[in-house]
Design an enzyme around this catalytic site. Structure first.
Site, short mmCIF file in Angstrom:
data_model
loop_
_atom_site.label_atom_id
_atom_site.label_comp_id
_atom_site.label_asym_id
_atom_site.label_seq_id
_atom_site.Cartn_x
_atom_site.Cartn_y
_atom_site.Cartn_z
N ARG A 156 4.34 5.48 -2.53
CA ARG A 156 5.51 4.69 -2.90
C ARG A 156 5.71 3.45 -2.04
O ARG A 156 5.99 2.36 -2.56
CB ARG A 156 6.80 5.52 -2.75
CG ARG A 156 7.10 6.42 -3.88
CD ARG A 156 7.75 7.67 -3.34
NE ARG A 156 6.76 8.39 -2.57
CZ ARG A 156 5.90 9.25 -3.11
NH1 ARG A 156 5.97 9.54 -4.37
NH2 ARG A 156 4.98 9.85 -2.38
N THR A 157 5.65 3.61 -0.75
CA THR A 157 6.03 2.50 0.13
C THR A 157 5.08 1.32 -0.06
O THR A 157 5.50 0.18 -0.27
CB THR A 157 6.05 2.96 1.59
OG1 THR A 157 6.83 4.15 1.67
CG2 THR A 157 6.64 1.90 2.50
N LYS A 197 -14.10 0.28 14.55
CA LYS A 197 -15.07 -0.21 15.55
C LYS A 197 -14.43 -0.32 16.92
O LYS A 197 -15.05 -0.79 17.87
CB LYS A 197 -15.59 -1.59 15.13
CG LYS A 197 -16.26 -1.63 13.78
CD LYS A 197 -16.67 -3.07 13.45
CE LYS A 197 -16.75 -3.29 11.96
NZ LYS A 197 -16.72 -4.73 11.63
N ARG A 239 2.42 0.35 8.18
CA ARG A 239 2.70 1.77 8.45
C ARG A 239 1.68 2.25 9.47
O ARG A 239 0.49 1.95 9.36
CB ARG A 239 2.60 2.62 7.19
CG ARG A 239 2.61 4.12 7.50
CD ARG A 239 2.75 4.96 6.27
NE ARG A 239 4.08 4.85 5.71
CZ ARG A 239 4.51 5.55 4.67
NH1 ARG A 239 3.70 6.41 4.09
NH2 ARG A 239 5.74 5.41 4.22
N HIS A 254 11.84 5.01 9.49
CA HIS A 254 11.36 4.52 8.18
C HIS A 254 12.49 3.68 7.59
O HIS A 254 13.13 4.04 6.60
CB HIS A 254 11.02 5.70 7.29
CG HIS A 254 10.16 5.37 6.09
ND1 HIS A 254 9.94 4.07 5.65
CD2 HIS A 254 9.48 6.17 5.23
CE1 HIS A 254 9.16 4.11 4.58
NE2 HIS A 254 8.87 5.36 4.31
N1 CP Z 1 8.77 7.82 0.83
C1 CP Z 1 7.55 7.47 1.28
O1 CP Z 1 7.41 6.92 2.39
O2 CP Z 1 6.54 7.77 0.43
P1 CP Z 1 5.02 7.36 0.68
O3 CP Z 1 4.55 8.12 1.91
O4 CP Z 1 4.29 7.75 -0.55
O5 CP Z 1 4.98 5.89 0.95
#
Ligand code: CP
Length: 293
Positions: free
Chosen positions: A40-41, A69, A90, A118
């Site tokens: 999603r993110t 590397k 991320r 998050h």
């Molecule tokens: N909610 C969320 O962070 O989903 P993903 O890990 O799929 O990005």
């Protein structure tokens, strides 16, 4: 963000929901660097960038980057900032986004750093709560599951401090809300109760039932994961005493914690919640790049 910042953000998200396709980021490059898996993110940030006219570069799998590397995060950020106007990142390490922001000449957006934060998820969560409850004020929010490693709930506490919430922290003892976040609640006059109970009666007071996944990837002791992973499973019959206006949210992915029969209950909102991520992330990209629609 102040209360006013958040309310302004939600108004902008509503505008993007009405009109998601706009040429606001033409000639901009958005980099998405995902050192941890995501559906999603990453895809909603990339969709947001595309719908606003930007071009997207990056990687969804760090194994195809020069990190394998031995390139450091600092050097990776310095390189990508040569090419992109903004970096959405991320990372599995807590504090990685803040570390990147210290060295980066372009803005860094934290798309999740380990079990820490998050924040972009929180903005779509707030938009989802606001859309379904008509307000963010004075709500009772039950956070259920992995409150120790669950970064989404840590970010939510901070944003909700402006709105007089009452939280119920519902978790097995191994996955309780960490002391630092309970101290944060004390310092910011956020009411909370802590409990292991998860029953139709205990759910009845919730305006929002925020389920979370027990995250296998965060455990060093997999026996402990096996012991706690199925502690809470929401089934449709458990909603018998829940408010009609209550909504079930989940940042997703789910594993076992919401039975599929809940999907057909009008209180299930997690798929729409994920859709709201597109509009929230359109706001994030434009705000961070200081572009005013
Ligand atoms: N909610 C969320 O962070 O989903 P993903 O890990 O799929 O990005």
């Amino acid at each position: 963000m102040t209360r006013e910042d958040i309310l302004d953000f939600l108004a902008r998200a509503a505008e993007f929901e009405k009109r998601p396709n706009r040429h606001l980021l033409d000639e901009r490059i958005v980099a998405t660097l995902f050192f941890e898996p995501s559906t999603r993110t990453r895809l909603s940030f990339e969709t947001a960038a595309n719908r606003l006219g930007a071009k997207v570069i990056g990687f969804a799998d760090p194994k195809v980057s020069s990190g394998v590397k031995g390139e450091t995060l600092k050097d990776t950020i310095m390189m990508v900032s040569n090419y992109a106007d903004i970096i959405v990142m991320r990372h599995f390490k807590e504090g990685a986004a803040a570390e990147a922001a210290k060295v980066s000449p372009v803005p860094i957006v934290n798309a999740g750093d380990g079990s820490n934060q998050h924040p972009s998820q929180t903005m779509l969560d707030l938009y989802s709560i606001y859309k379904t409850q008509g307000t963010l004020d004075n709500l009772t929010i039950h956070l259920v599951g992995d409150l120790k490693y669950g970064r989404t709930v840590h970010s939510m506490l901070q944003a909700m401090r402006h709105f007089n919430p009452t939280f119920h922290f519902v978790s097995p003892k191994e996955l309780r809300m960490p002391e630092e976040w309970k101290q944060y609640c004390h310092d910011n006059n956020i009411r909370y109760v802590e409990t292991e109970e998860f029953t139709p009666e205990s759910i009845a007071s919730a305006d929002i039932l925020y389920m979370t996944r027990v995250q296998r990837e965060r455990f060093t002791d997999l026996d402990e994961y096996e012991r706690v992973k199925d502690t809470y499973i929401l089934t449709r019959s458990m909603l018998s005493q829940a408010k009609e206006t209550m909504k079930v949210l989940h940042p997703l992915p789910r594993v076992n914690e919401i039975a599929e029969d809940v999907d057909d209950d009008p209180r299930a909102y997690y798929f729409q919640q994920a859709r709201n991520g597109l509009f929230a992330r359109e706001v994030i990209l434009t705000k961070v790049l200081d572009i005013h629609p």
